[in-house]
Design an enzyme around this catalytic site. Structure first.
Site, PDB file in Angstrom:
ATOM      1  CB  SER A  17      -0.900  -0.008   1.241  1.00 45.13           C
ATOM      2  OG  SER A  17      -0.108  -0.172   2.396  1.00 45.13           O
ATOM      3  CE1 TYR A  48      -4.120   0.759  -0.847  1.00 43.16           C
ATOM      4  CE2 TYR A  48      -3.848  -1.607  -1.076  1.00 43.16           C
ATOM      5  CZ  TYR A  48      -3.868  -0.347  -1.641  1.00 43.16           C
ATOM      6  OH  TYR A  48      -3.628  -0.210  -2.978  1.00 43.16           O
ATOM      7  N   GLY A  49      -5.102  -0.094   5.767  1.00 44.14           N
ATOM      8  CA  GLY A  49      -5.446  -0.796   7.006  1.00 44.14           C
ATOM      9  C   GLY A  49      -6.880  -0.666   7.465  1.00 44.14           C
ATOM     10  CB  CYS A  79       0.534  -5.025   1.737  1.00 43.57           C
ATOM     11  SG  CYS A  79      -0.761  -4.082   2.563  1.00 43.57           S
ATOM     12  CG  ASN A  80       0.891  -8.452   7.255  1.00 43.54           C
ATOM     13  OD1 ASN A  80       0.892  -9.629   7.562  1.00 43.54           O
ATOM     14  ND2 ASN A  80       2.003  -7.727   7.229  1.00 43.54           N
ATOM     15  CB  THR A  81      -4.028  -4.468   4.807  1.00 35.72           C
ATOM     16  OG1 THR A  81      -3.427  -4.030   6.036  1.00 35.72           O
ATOM     17  CG2 THR A  81      -5.485  -4.106   4.810  1.00 35.72           C
ATOM     18  CB  CYS A 198       1.543  -4.307  10.321  1.00 36.23           C
ATOM     19  SG  CYS A 198       1.536  -2.753   9.415  1.00 36.23           S
ATOM     20  CB  THR A 199       4.860  -3.983   5.808  1.00 35.33           C
ATOM     21  OG1 THR A 199       3.832  -2.991   5.718  1.00 35.33           O
ATOM     22  CG2 THR A 199       4.475  -5.200   5.006  1.00 35.33           C
ATOM     23  CG  HIS A 200       4.223   0.789   8.185  1.00 33.57           C
ATOM     24  ND1 HIS A 200       3.666   0.174   7.098  1.00 33.57           N
ATOM     25  CD2 HIS A 200       4.319   2.106   7.864  1.00 33.57           C
ATOM     26  CE1 HIS A 200       3.413   1.088   6.160  1.00 33.57           C
ATOM     27  NE2 HIS A 200       3.807   2.256   6.607  1.00 33.57           N
TER      28      HIS A 200
HETATM   29  N1  DGL Z   1       1.311  -2.386   4.598  1.00 31.57           N
HETATM   30  C1  DGL Z   1       0.187  -2.459   5.492  1.00 31.57           C
HETATM   31  C2  DGL Z   1       0.161  -3.832   6.179  1.00 31.57           C
HETATM   32  O1  DGL Z   1       1.139  -4.559   6.220  1.00 31.57           O
HETATM   33  C3  DGL Z   1       0.221  -1.375   6.525  1.00 31.57           C
HETATM   34  C4  DGL Z   1      -0.060  -0.019   5.977  1.00 31.57           C
HETATM   35  C5  DGL Z   1      -1.482   0.198   5.564  1.00 31.57           C
HETATM   36  O2  DGL Z   1      -2.396   0.214   6.422  1.00 31.57           O
HETATM   37  O3  DGL Z   1      -1.687   0.402   4.380  1.00 31.57           O
HETATM   38  O4  DGL Z   1      -0.865  -4.193   6.704  1.00 31.57           O
END
Ligand code: DGL
Length: 280
Positions: A17, A48-49, A79-81, A198-200
């Site tokens: 995202s 995207y979360g 991206c997990n979402t 989550c990637t962050h």
């Molecule tokens: N990259 C999203 C994840 O791993 C986190 C950032 C987002 O909410 O877009 O869920």
């Protein structure tokens, strides 16, 4: 979508995202430096979360189609979402129509596969975005592989904004890091393994380590995804030959290129060239 897609080998696509997937990309490149990569961050529409299933699916599909058009045969949803809300539908409904020989992989499965070998108490915690927690993807996937493992999840809606705003190391971040960890452990004090879903979140690791009890091991995804990709390419030589190997990496964003380049250097510790594209 414009068809037919090129059959020539191409880079491995890595989609997120926004910036977060760079934490996955850097671990993948460390382990598999010989491949070419095409990173795409949908920064103009991130995060995207907290978005709905329909919207995350629609945006993710657009990104996958774009990466296919740009020559990728294999795309990683870093991206997990997106992995939680779009991967299964894209694999089942879209891939057969787009090109049944192309593949899209996510980050949840590789993470889940290791869990059963890590937890001794058989109680696992998941810290992730509201969307990932609401999707129940982690408990569902873990239960499929390890039915005896109890999974508790906690949405951490403030963690991505803290990282995106460069506040991960600031004193103000401590409050929210401690809050979500404490609330999750209050739900289940037998947790001995915590997934950072989550990637962050790897950028908050110093603070997460401070507030995580010593008896809880922290599972971060970058290395797991990199190992899983290596294994996948080894098991699928027919895909491996479609991935070019010059060691390059190209960065695309849907937001302003200079903005991405500046923030990405914080995730990657290097200066990069970035191109802006449109997905709509
Ligand atoms: N990259 C999203 C994840 O791993 C986190 C950032 C987002 O909410 O877009 O869920």
């Amino acid at each position: 979508m414009r068809l037919p897609l090129s059959t020539s080998p191409g880079p491995i696509g890595v989609f997120d995202s926004g910036y977060g997937g760079l934490t996955i990309l850097s671990k993948v490149r460390e382990l598999l430096p010989q491949y070419d990569y095409l990173y795409l961050g949908d920064n103009a529409r991130s995060p995207y979360g907290s978005r709905s299933f329909e919207v995350v699916y629609e945006f993710t599909l657009q990104a996958v189609e774009k990466l296919f058009e740009m020559g990728c045969h294999l795309v990683i949803l870093a991206c997990n979402t997106a992995s939680a809300k779009a991967l299964r539908t894209i694999q089942m409904n879209n891939l057969p129509r787009l090109d049944e020989n192309r593949r899209v992989l996510g980050v949840i499965r590789p993470t889940v596969e290791t869990i059963g070998t890590l937890t001794h108490s058989r109680h696992v915690g998941v810290l992730a975005t509201a969307g990932t927690i609401k999707s129940e993807s982690y408990p569902l996937e873990i239960k499929k592989l390890y039915p005896d493992v109890e999974v508790s999840g906690k949405a951490c809606p403030m963690w991505v904004p803290l990282v995106e705003n460069g506040e991960a190391d600031a004193a103000g971040a401590d409050y929210f890091v401690e809050k979500y960890i404490t609330e999750l452990i209050r739900q289940d004090d037998s947790i001995d393994t915590m997934i950072l879903g989550c990637t962050h979140y790897p950028l908050l690791l110093p603070k997460i380590r401070t507030y995580m009890p010593d008896n809880i091991q922290i599972v971060s995804q970058g290395e797991l995804v990199a190992n899983s990709l290596k294994d996948y390419l080894h098991r699928h030589p027919e895909m491996d030959v479609k991935c070019t190997k010059q060691g390059s990496c190209r960065y695309l964003t849907t937001e302003a290129a200079d903005k991405f380049a500046e923030s990405a250097s914080y995730f990657l510790n290097e200066q990069i060239n970035v191109e802006r594209i449109s997905l709509e």
